[in-house]
Every structure is written in structure tokens, then in C-alpha cells.
Design a protein around this motif. Sequence first.
Motif, PDB file in Angstrom:
ATOM      1  N   PRO A  45      41.114  12.390  43.213  1.00  0.00           N
ATOM      2  CA  PRO A  45      40.964  13.162  41.968  1.00  0.00           C
ATOM      3  C   PRO A  45      41.036  14.670  42.218  1.00  0.00           C
ATOM      4  N   ARG A  46      41.651  15.377  41.308  1.00  0.00           N
ATOM      5  CA  ARG A  46      41.711  16.833  41.376  1.00  0.00           C
ATOM      6  C   ARG A  46      40.626  17.384  40.464  1.00  0.00           C
ATOM      7  N   PHE A  47      40.021  18.476  40.877  1.00  0.00           N
ATOM      8  CA  PHE A  47      38.947  19.074  40.115  1.00  0.00           C
ATOM      9  C   PHE A  47      39.378  20.434  39.596  1.00  0.00           C
ATOM     10  N   ARG A  48      38.763  20.834  38.497  1.00  0.00           N
ATOM     11  CA  ARG A  48      39.055  22.142  37.928  1.00  0.00           C
ATOM     12  C   ARG A  48      38.751  23.235  38.944  1.00  0.00           C
ATOM     13  N   SER A  49      37.692  23.054  39.691  1.00  0.00           N
ATOM     14  CA  SER A  49      37.353  24.021  40.734  1.00  0.00           C
ATOM     15  C   SER A  49      36.677  23.273  41.873  1.00  0.00           C
ATOM     16  N   PHE A  50      36.728  23.885  43.041  1.00  0.00           N
ATOM     17  CA  PHE A  50      36.034  23.326  44.188  1.00  0.00           C
ATOM     18  C   PHE A  50      35.620  24.466  45.106  1.00  0.00           C
ATOM     19  N   MET A  51      34.672  24.173  45.967  1.00  0.00           N
ATOM     20  CA  MET A  51      34.179  25.166  46.905  1.00  0.00           C
ATOM     21  C   MET A  51      34.164  24.557  48.295  1.00  0.00           C
ATOM     22  N   VAL A  52      34.490  25.364  49.284  1.00  0.00           N
ATOM     23  CA  VAL A  52      34.507  24.920  50.672  1.00  0.00           C
ATOM     24  C   VAL A  52      33.492  25.729  51.469  1.00  0.00           C
ATOM     25  N   CYS A  53      32.714  25.028  52.262  1.00  0.00           N
ATOM     26  CA  CYS A  53      31.883  25.663  53.273  1.00  0.00           C
ATOM     27  C   CYS A  53      32.230  24.979  54.590  1.00  0.00           C
ATOM     28  N   ALA A  54      31.890  25.596  55.678  1.00  0.00           N
ATOM     29  CA  ALA A  54      32.238  25.027  56.979  1.00  0.00           C
ATOM     30  C   ALA A  54      31.157  25.387  57.992  1.00  0.00           C
TER      31      ALA A  54
END
Length: 122
Positions: A45-54
Motif C-alpha cells: 500500500p502507498r500512503f499519503r505521507s511517510f516518515m523514515v528514521c534509521a
Amino acid sequence: MHARVAGQADRLHASRSNGRVLGRYTASQQSSPTDLLPFLSPGVPRFRSFMVCAFGRDEAACVSAGALLGGDIRVGFENNLLLPDGSMASTNASLVDTVAQLLRGFGRRIQTAASLRHDWNT
């Protein structure tokens, strides 16, 4: 396109949006930009927004990849203490600055705290 680079503030973005946070934590976690690939697979699924942390030394590479793919990112001491060259970061701001400089090199505009707050309230 712009990139959102902030420390703690991005946690609020994830909780106020309809997006998802792409990240995980396990003991001795060392993130890699390739960790994002499963989220880009067909049928996911694709989301309107996403956030990445690492987590770990490759934090800058991971979050830069996430930003270049259109995500918001979270950078800071809560996930990592090392600069990309392996040296210890002197401040949290030095980690954020490093990623901001990388993204500016790719022509991305870095949002300010004020512009983030505006986006979150619209």
C-alpha cells in the motif's frame, strides 16, 4: 520538492498525519538504505505521507534515501551518535546539519520549524 529534517518534532508529524513511520528497532540495529526496498515493492500500500528514521552509522544515508523518495525524516541522537565518516557527532545539530547539507546537494529545500507547524495544521 522539499525535505523535512528535524529531530523530535517529526514524531509529531507521524502521529498527526495519515502516514506511516518506516523504521524498526532491534538490539544492535544497523540500518541500511536497502531496508526501504520492501516498502517500495509492487502490491505494498502507498500512503499519503511517510516518515523514515534509521539507526546506526548509516543513518544519514538511510534518511536521505527516504527523503529523496518523498518521505519525511527524523534525525538525531535518539537513534544514532555517529556522523557518516564514523566519528562521534559533537551535537545533535551536527547530525541534522549533515543530512540537510546532503539533501540541499540534491536540490531539496529543507523546511523550517515554522513551515512544518504550518503544514501540520493544514
